[in-house]
Write an enzyme that holds these catalytic residues in place. Structure first.
Site, PDB file in Angstrom:
ATOM      1  N   GLU A   1      45.696  50.470  37.857  1.00 21.41           N
ATOM      2  CA  GLU A   1      47.088  49.990  37.858  1.00 21.41           C
ATOM      3  C   GLU A   1      47.875  50.573  36.699  1.00 21.41           C
ATOM      4  O   GLU A   1      48.345  49.857  35.809  1.00 21.41           O
ATOM      5  CB  GLU A   1      47.134  48.454  37.849  1.00 21.41           C
TER       6      GLU A   1
ATOM      7  N   GLU B   1      40.397  47.897  47.492  1.00 23.09           N
ATOM      8  CA  GLU B   1      40.523  46.438  47.293  1.00 23.09           C
ATOM      9  C   GLU B   1      41.241  45.803  48.485  1.00 23.09           C
ATOM     10  O   GLU B   1      42.093  44.927  48.323  1.00 23.09           O
ATOM     11  CB  GLU B   1      41.286  46.134  45.991  1.00 23.09           C
TER      12      GLU B   1
HETATM   13  C1  XIL Z   1      40.908  40.057  40.042  1.00 25.45           C
HETATM   14  C2  XIL Z   1      39.660  39.223  40.315  1.00 25.45           C
HETATM   15  O1  XIL Z   1      39.436  39.205  41.700  1.00 25.45           O
HETATM   16  C3  XIL Z   1      39.873  37.825  39.773  1.00 25.45           C
HETATM   17  O2  XIL Z   1      38.670  37.081  39.909  1.00 25.45           O
HETATM   18  C4  XIL Z   1      40.311  37.887  38.315  1.00 25.45           C
HETATM   19  O3  XIL Z   1      40.624  36.583  37.866  1.00 25.45           O
HETATM   20  C5  XIL Z   1      41.507  38.764  38.132  1.00 25.45           C
HETATM   21  O4  XIL Z   1      41.221  40.044  38.666  1.00 25.45           O
HETATM   22  N1  XIL Z   1      43.577  44.248  41.157  1.00 25.45           N
HETATM   23  C6  XIL Z   1      42.413  44.624  40.540  1.00 25.45           C
HETATM   24  C7  XIL Z   1      41.298  43.653  40.399  1.00 25.45           C
HETATM   25  O5  XIL Z   1      42.236  45.810  40.218  1.00 25.45           O
HETATM   26  O6  XIL Z   1      40.539  43.863  39.228  1.00 25.45           O
HETATM   27  C8  XIL Z   1      41.805  42.236  40.427  1.00 25.45           C
HETATM   28  O7  XIL Z   1      40.661  41.373  40.448  1.00 25.45           O
HETATM   29  C9  XIL Z   1      42.695  41.999  41.622  1.00 25.45           C
HETATM   30  C10 XIL Z   1      43.895  42.918  41.576  1.00 25.45           C
END
Ligand code: XIL
Length: 392
Positions: free
Chosen positions: A190, A298
């Site tokens: 990100e 994701e």
């Molecule tokens: C999220 C996890 O799923 C949660 O458990 C945590 O509290 C916060 O992070 N984008 C990403 C991931 O790259 O690392 C994030 O994961 C969700 C959004």
């Protein structure tokens, strides 16, 4: 079962959902023992895949058949404490992503404390079960909601040289520990501001303007055999982010920086609409032309009043097919099943007001249902894996 809008439970009593299958449609009504205003709406019934009890289920079989990975984000605790989760991961997926275990906030919660347990558990589980591991993530740049995976003590290091030492030592230690065992890393996560394609202001700015290249170099030195990836969110909704990704990757490749892949997170949480046709395949093709691999890393597709289960199925099919048709090498969903989605957590909903506004709670955004049974979306992804031609 179709989740339908139109039923409003105005009472506080426990509710139960009852469904009838009528011809090809499911009619569901919400009954409650409290005061309930209830309207029955017809909805098309997506085809339900049979449950899978085989050691290797259709999703994993289809992925192996075409030589790509299908993965799920997992937490060590869930693998340890819930045998059904471990079993579902083993049977349905070919890869796991460390959901939180490799974020520096977990790995190095204080300067002298290294917490390897959760990541060791996930990596060992993967090795035992012949799964790949995607190491996620070394540098989560965007600080929205302070969820960027940095421990507070690192975020508070205002002295640039102390910050540099802390970050670079940690990246080296983490990648080095899993050398030869974790073969893909989301090095930078990100990077770009929402919605435009400029770098988000971040604690990482203390490393200087070329920190992305520096992080990739340090990770490469720690494990020269590992694939190093950039991972980005919302590229399917904001073309400017896709353009920025292409420009950055092009410049990194031109300069010989060791970057091997780009992950498109594909959290479809900003709008109930399907991504514009061609937006995923177009970006994947442009990135691949630069010589990098591309993956969906994701994936989740939450439901809401404006996104039905059938639309969820269609979006999973469309996006998977587009990605594969342009040469993606991995499709990973953000959670083993609907009971494990992060989209239903308060933090995620606070950080993304559109998620809270457009999508239901629970949002049931994944491929396996709350009982870890394959959903219609699962069948759609399997079909896309089996039928989408590979690019010539
Ligand atoms: C999220 C996890 O799923 C949660 O458990 C945590 O509290 C916060 O992070 N984008 C990403 C991931 O790259 O690392 C994030 O994961 C969700 C959004």
């Amino acid at each position: 079962m179709g989740r339908l809008g139109g039923c409003v439970n105005t009472g506080s009593a426990r509710s139960r959902l009852v469904s009838w299958v009528v011809g090809v449609s499911v009619i569901s009504m919400l009954f409650a023992t409290g005061a309930t205003a209830c309207v029955a709406l017809p909805a098309p019934a997506p085809p339900q895949p049979p449950d899978c009890t085989d050691p290797v289920c259709p999703l994993a079989a289809a992925a192996r058949g075409r030589g790509i990975r299908v993965g799920a984000a997992v937490e060590a605790d869930d693998l340890i404490s819930n045998p059904a989760v471990a079993d579902a991961v083993r049977r349905h997926f070919t890869s796991v992503t460390t959901e939180n275990a490799l974020k520096l906030s977990v790995v190095r919660p204080s300067p002298t404390l290294w917490n390897w347990g959760p990541a060791d558990t996930v990596v060992a589980f993967a090795e035992t079960n012949d799964l790949e591991v995607r190491g996620h993530t070394l540098a989560w740049v965007n600080e929205s909601g302070s969820q960027n995976g940095l421990p507070a003590w690192m975020r508070d290091l205002n002295d640039p040289s102390e910050f540099r030492t802390a970050i670079l030592d940690s990246v080296s230690a983490v990648v080095g520990r899993y050398q030869g065992r974790v073969d893909r890393w989301d090095v930078v996560n990100e990077l770009f501001e929402y919605p435009v394609g400029v770098q988000a202001p971040s604690a990482f700015d203390r490393l200087g303007p070329d920190y992305v290249a520096e992080l990739f170099e340090v990770a490469h030195a720690a494990d020269p055999g590992a694939e190093l990836w950039l991972n980005e969110v919302f590229t399917e909704v904001f073309p400017a982010k896709g353009d920025a990704l292409v420009a950055l990757v092009s410049s990194l490749r031109d300069r010989g920086v060791p970057i091997h892949g780009v992950g498109l997170q594909t959290h479809l949480t900003l709008s109930p609409a399907a991504p514009n046709p061609g937006s995923v395949s177009g970006l994947v093709a442009r990135l691949r032309a630069l010589g990098v691999e591309v993956a969906i890393t994701e994936f989740d597709v939450p439901l809401g009043p404006l996104r039905t289960e059938q639309q969820q199925v269609d979006i999973y099919r469309q996006v998977t097919a587009e990605c594969l048709s342009a040469g993606c090498t991995e499709i990973t969903v953000w959670g083993v099943g609907d009971a494990f989605t992060t989209l239903d957590t308060a933090g995620q909903r606070q950080n993304n007001p559109l998620l809270a506004a457009f999508f239901s709670l629970p949002s049931t955004p994944l491929l396996l249902d709350v009982n870890l049974r394959p959903k219609a979306a699962y069948a759609a992804v399997v079909a896309a894996l089996q039928r989408t031609p590979t690019p010539g």
